[in-house]
Design a protein around this motif. Sequence first.
Motif, mmCIF file in Angstrom:
data_model
loop_
_atom_site.group_PDB
_atom_site.id
_atom_site.type_symbol
_atom_site.label_atom_id
_atom_site.label_comp_id
_atom_site.label_asym_id
_atom_site.label_seq_id
_atom_site.Cartn_x
_atom_site.Cartn_y
_atom_site.Cartn_z
ATOM 1 N N GLY A 123 -15.835 -26.408 -5.568
ATOM 2 C CA GLY A 123 -16.304 -27.340 -6.594
ATOM 3 C C GLY A 123 -15.497 -28.456 -6.478
ATOM 4 N N SER A 124 -16.293 -29.377 -7.437
ATOM 5 C CA SER A 124 -15.488 -30.638 -7.657
ATOM 6 C C SER A 124 -15.329 -31.001 -9.051
ATOM 7 N N GLY A 125 -16.047 -31.194 -9.924
ATOM 8 C CA GLY A 125 -15.805 -31.567 -11.136
ATOM 9 C C GLY A 125 -16.412 -30.379 -12.249
ATOM 10 N N ILE A 126 -16.023 -30.629 -13.345
ATOM 11 C CA ILE A 126 -16.503 -29.534 -14.339
ATOM 12 C C ILE A 126 -16.973 -30.288 -15.652
ATOM 13 N N THR A 127 -18.087 -30.302 -16.543
ATOM 14 C CA THR A 127 -18.433 -30.550 -17.507
ATOM 15 C C THR A 127 -18.090 -29.820 -18.662
ATOM 16 N N LEU A 128 -17.321 -30.004 -19.642
ATOM 17 C CA LEU A 128 -17.140 -29.222 -20.785
ATOM 18 C C LEU A 128 -17.572 -29.661 -22.022
ATOM 19 N N GLN A 129 -18.508 -29.016 -22.653
ATOM 20 C CA GLN A 129 -18.881 -29.543 -23.902
ATOM 21 C C GLN A 129 -18.094 -29.072 -25.168
ATOM 22 N N GLY A 130 -18.362 -29.775 -26.470
ATOM 23 C CA GLY A 130 -17.493 -29.611 -27.557
ATOM 24 C C GLY A 130 -16.999 -27.955 -27.707
ATOM 25 N N ASN A 131 -18.167 -27.113 -27.550
ATOM 26 C CA ASN A 131 -17.868 -25.734 -27.918
ATOM 27 C C ASN A 131 -17.024 -25.076 -27.002
ATOM 28 N N ALA A 132 -16.890 -25.450 -25.684
ATOM 29 C CA ALA A 132 -15.924 -25.021 -24.849
ATOM 30 C C ALA A 132 -14.650 -25.644 -25.222
ATOM 31 N N LEU A 133 -14.509 -26.816 -25.645
ATOM 32 C CA LEU A 133 -13.153 -27.558 -26.204
ATOM 33 C C LEU A 133 -12.741 -26.565 -27.160
ATOM 34 N N ARG A 134 -13.561 -26.248 -28.152
ATOM 35 C CA ARG A 134 -12.936 -25.605 -29.201
ATOM 36 C C ARG A 134 -12.363 -24.252 -28.826
#
Length: 376
Positions: A43-54
């Motif tokens: 894979g290349s990149g990943i997008t992390l939403q705020g609930n993942a950051l929590r």
Amino acid sequence: MPAVRNVLVVGGGAAGTAAAILLAEGGVSVDLADLKPDVSALGSGITLQGNALRVLREIGVWERVAAEGYAFDTLGLRAPDPAGTLIAELTDIRTGGPDLPATLGMYRPTLARILLDRAAEAGAKVRFGTRPAALEQDGDAVVVTFADGSTGRYDLVIGADGIRSWTRGAIGIDLEPQPVGMGIWRTFTRRPESVTRTDLFYGGPAHIAGYCPAGPDTIYAYLVEDVQDRSGLTSEQALATMRELAGAYHGPWDEIRESLTGAAPVNYTAFESHVLDGPWHRGRVVLIGDAAHSCPPTLAQGAAQALEDASVLAELLLRDSAVTDSLWSEFTARRLDRARTVVEASLQLTRWLLARERGDVPGLMARIAHLVAEPA
């Protein structure tokens, strides 16, 4: 005293490493086994939403992730016209809380390294290049035979081994992900200065043309099309195919496309989806992350839901003094409907796109954002 003394985690992705970190920090002896020979990830990149950051903050890696990734709070919608016209700029909900950004993009292998380093720091014993070959439950424990012939006896086995989960089959669950009808081209390349958030282009030859900044100088770019068999393409042909498809999109895409040379890695993946309905455990073996549920990345919630699984499971195992039916009932109650709702919303978006139907995309995104803003 925790409900378990020693645990085997199968799979070193986001769900598995997060569970290993939290349990090891709570005094549980943790073995983490992964079939891959090292931490590199396809894979290349990943997008992390705020609930993942929590959850990443909960497991003690937020500062490292923030230093390596690129955070932003808005989403752009652009037209597939010769200018790449910006149609709307939406302020995203900070689903992890007001003190965390709405979204962060980063290089996927970098996230894998951060999580595995943290697991080792917490005391988990990480074993690469190995996997279980057999599981045998005997009431209060699971006896595991590994592919190299070694064995171990564990109070609990956590199957976090992805969408093709070996563990899922080993405990008798006959469930396979189903194709969605879309495929995605992904690449990782140089970030144009003008790209400071995710922009999505709907329409044109691709269903979605998008990009997400993944670091100070890098970007993760992707194109979603009707699924095709792209397996016979050479790396040069794959790169040329992605460049040709990207030719319909402009604005920042013009600069992104020019950076797609032989040095830019390109990969293609077909979207699939599944949800294990009902309890995710069988005796002393439990599934989390993509082993239990997967969804197309149209809402960028795959990693977030996997991390939430790990957080809730570890919370219950460290809170209770025994593995009981009530523990499993609470885990199911807190995770199944939430994950299923996210999967269904992701699939609804794919259905609108495949039918070329103008659905309420902003409304759907907002509904899911409000749902996941509440801690799992």
